[in-house]
Write a protein that holds these residues in place. Structure first.
Motif, PDB file in Angstrom:
ATOM      1  N   MET A 245       0.839  -1.169   0.000  1.00 33.28           N
ATOM      2  CA  MET A 245       0.000   0.000   0.000  1.00 33.28           C
ATOM      3  C   MET A 245       0.897   1.250   0.000  1.00 33.28           C
ATOM      4  O   MET A 245       1.823   1.363   0.784  1.00 33.28           O
ATOM      5  CB  MET A 245      -0.890  -0.019   1.235  1.00 33.28           C
ATOM      6  N   THR A 246       0.648   2.130  -0.916  1.00 28.43           N
ATOM      7  CA  THR A 246       1.470   3.331  -1.010  1.00 28.43           C
ATOM      8  C   THR A 246       0.904   4.433  -0.127  1.00 28.43           C
ATOM      9  O   THR A 246      -0.303   4.591   0.010  1.00 28.43           O
ATOM     10  CB  THR A 246       1.526   3.841  -2.467  1.00 28.43           C
ATOM     11  N   THR A 247       1.808   5.191   0.431  1.00 28.12           N
ATOM     12  CA  THR A 247       1.390   6.311   1.264  1.00 28.12           C
ATOM     13  C   THR A 247       1.320   7.575   0.407  1.00 28.12           C
ATOM     14  O   THR A 247       1.706   7.583  -0.757  1.00 28.12           O
ATOM     15  CB  THR A 247       2.378   6.524   2.422  1.00 28.12           C
ATOM     16  N   VAL A 248       0.855   8.641   1.013  1.00 32.84           N
ATOM     17  CA  VAL A 248       0.735   9.914   0.310  1.00 32.84           C
ATOM     18  C   VAL A 248       2.129  10.439  -0.062  1.00 32.84           C
ATOM     19  O   VAL A 248       2.333  10.969  -1.151  1.00 32.84           O
ATOM     20  CB  VAL A 248      -0.039  10.930   1.181  1.00 32.84           C
ATOM     21  N   LEU A 249       3.102  10.269   0.840  1.00 31.36           N
ATOM     22  CA  LEU A 249       4.461  10.741   0.551  1.00 31.36           C
ATOM     23  C   LEU A 249       5.079   9.993  -0.629  1.00 31.36           C
ATOM     24  O   LEU A 249       5.793  10.593  -1.445  1.00 31.36           O
ATOM     25  CB  LEU A 249       5.351  10.606   1.789  1.00 31.36           C
ATOM     26  N   GLU A 250       4.828   8.704  -0.720  1.00 37.44           N
ATOM     27  CA  GLU A 250       5.341   7.945  -1.863  1.00 37.44           C
ATOM     28  C   GLU A 250       4.673   8.395  -3.155  1.00 37.44           C
ATOM     29  O   GLU A 250       5.336   8.496  -4.194  1.00 37.44           O
ATOM     30  CB  GLU A 250       5.129   6.452  -1.648  1.00 37.44           C
ATOM     31  N   LEU A 251       3.393   8.680  -3.094  1.00 35.10           N
ATOM     32  CA  LEU A 251       2.687   9.171  -4.280  1.00 35.10           C
ATOM     33  C   LEU A 251       3.242  10.529  -4.715  1.00 35.10           C
ATOM     34  O   LEU A 251       3.478  10.762  -5.906  1.00 35.10           O
ATOM     35  CB  LEU A 251       1.186   9.274  -3.990  1.00 35.10           C
ATOM     36  N   VAL A 252       3.484  11.431  -3.755  1.00 30.34           N
ATOM     37  CA  VAL A 252       4.082  12.727  -4.064  1.00 30.34           C
ATOM     38  C   VAL A 252       5.483  12.529  -4.644  1.00 30.34           C
ATOM     39  O   VAL A 252       5.879  13.220  -5.583  1.00 30.34           O
ATOM     40  CB  VAL A 252       4.108  13.629  -2.811  1.00 30.34           C
ATOM     41  N   GLY A 253       6.225  11.573  -4.101  1.00 28.46           N
ATOM     42  CA  GLY A 253       7.555  11.270  -4.621  1.00 28.46           C
ATOM     43  C   GLY A 253       7.504  10.815  -6.067  1.00 28.46           C
ATOM     44  O   GLY A 253       8.320  11.247  -6.895  1.00 28.46           O
ATOM     45  N   HIS A 254       6.565   9.959  -6.403  1.00 25.12           N
ATOM     46  CA  HIS A 254       6.424   9.486  -7.786  1.00 25.12           C
ATOM     47  C   HIS A 254       6.024  10.631  -8.722  1.00 25.12           C
ATOM     48  O   HIS A 254       6.512  10.708  -9.853  1.00 25.12           O
ATOM     49  CB  HIS A 254       5.406   8.351  -7.862  1.00 25.12           C
ATOM     50  N   VAL A 255       5.161  11.509  -8.245  1.00 24.57           N
ATOM     51  CA  VAL A 255       4.755  12.664  -9.067  1.00 24.57           C
ATOM     52  C   VAL A 255       5.951  13.589  -9.298  1.00 24.57           C
ATOM     53  O   VAL A 255       6.158  14.087 -10.408  1.00 24.57           O
ATOM     54  CB  VAL A 255       3.573  13.407  -8.401  1.00 24.57           C
ATOM     55  N   LEU A 256       6.761  13.815  -8.250  1.00 27.83           N
ATOM     56  CA  LEU A 256       7.948  14.655  -8.417  1.00 27.83           C
ATOM     57  C   LEU A 256       8.937  14.046  -9.407  1.00 27.83           C
ATOM     58  O   LEU A 256       9.539  14.767 -10.208  1.00 27.83           O
ATOM     59  CB  LEU A 256       8.629  14.879  -7.062  1.00 27.83           C
ATOM     60  N   ILE A 257       9.103  12.752  -9.358  1.00 26.56           N
ATOM     61  CA  ILE A 257      10.000  12.086 -10.312  1.00 26.56           C
ATOM     62  C   ILE A 257       9.464  12.238 -11.726  1.00 26.56           C
ATOM     63  O   ILE A 257      10.221  12.504 -12.674  1.00 26.56           O
ATOM     64  CB  ILE A 257      10.193  10.609  -9.927  1.00 26.56           C
ATOM     65  N   LEU A 258       8.169  12.102 -11.902  1.00 26.72           N
ATOM     66  CA  LEU A 258       7.571  12.264 -13.228  1.00 26.72           C
ATOM     67  C   LEU A 258       7.730  13.695 -13.733  1.00 26.72           C
ATOM     68  O   LEU A 258       8.118  13.915 -14.889  1.00 26.72           O
ATOM     69  CB  LEU A 258       6.091  11.876 -13.182  1.00 26.72           C
ATOM     70  N   ILE A 259       7.482  14.680 -12.886  1.00 21.34           N
ATOM     71  CA  ILE A 259       7.642  16.082 -13.286  1.00 21.34           C
ATOM     72  C   ILE A 259       9.099  16.376 -13.635  1.00 21.34           C
ATOM     73  O   ILE A 259       9.393  17.025 -14.638  1.00 21.34           O
ATOM     74  CB  ILE A 259       7.127  17.020 -12.172  1.00 21.34           C
TER      75      ILE A 259
END
Length: 111
Positions: free
Chosen positions: A1-15
C-alpha cells in the motif's frame, strides 16, 4: 500500500523527468552554443532536483538520502560554473550566430 508521501515522490520524479526531457529537446533543437547553454543548465538542474526530491521522499529513512542530497548540491554548485566557462569559450571562439550579441563589452570602445 502506497502512502501519500510515496505518491508525491512518484509525481515529483515524473515532473522532473518531463522537465529534463524538455531540456534535452532544447539542447538538440537550438542552433548555436550560446542558445544551448540555457536548456543545458537551468531546466536540467531543476529536473534533476525534482527527481532527487522524489527519490528522497520514496527512500525516506534510508542512508542513501544523504548521497542524493550531495549529488543535488554538487549539480547546483557546478552547473553555473560550467555554463560560464562554456559561454566564455563560445564567445572567444565566436561560435554564436551573427547579430545575437548587440555589443562587445570586452572591447575597449564597447561596440
Amino acid at each position: 500500500m502506497t502512502t501519500v508521501l510515496e505518491l508525491v515522490g512518484h509525481v515529483l520524479i515524473l515532473i522532473g523527468s518531463v522537465i529534463s526531457l524538455t531540456a534535452a529537446v532544447g539542447i538538440v533543437r537550438f542552433r548555436d552554443t550560446l542558445s544551448r547553454m540555457h536548456p543545458a543548465t537551468k531546466p536540467q538542474v531543476v529536473g534533476l532536483l525534482f527527481v532527487l526530491g522524489g527519490a528522497m521522499l520514496i527512500l525516506r529513512g534510508n542512508v542513501d538520502i544523504w548521497m542524493l542530497a550531495l549529488a543535488g548540491m554538487f549539480m547546483v554548485l557546478t552547473a553555473p560554473v560550467i555554463a560560464h566557462r562554456v559561454g566564455r569559450l563560445a564567445y572567444r571562439e565566436q561560435l554564436g550566430r551573427d547579430g545575437l550579441l548587440s555589443g562587445d563589452e570586452r572591447s575597449p570602445d564597447g561596440s
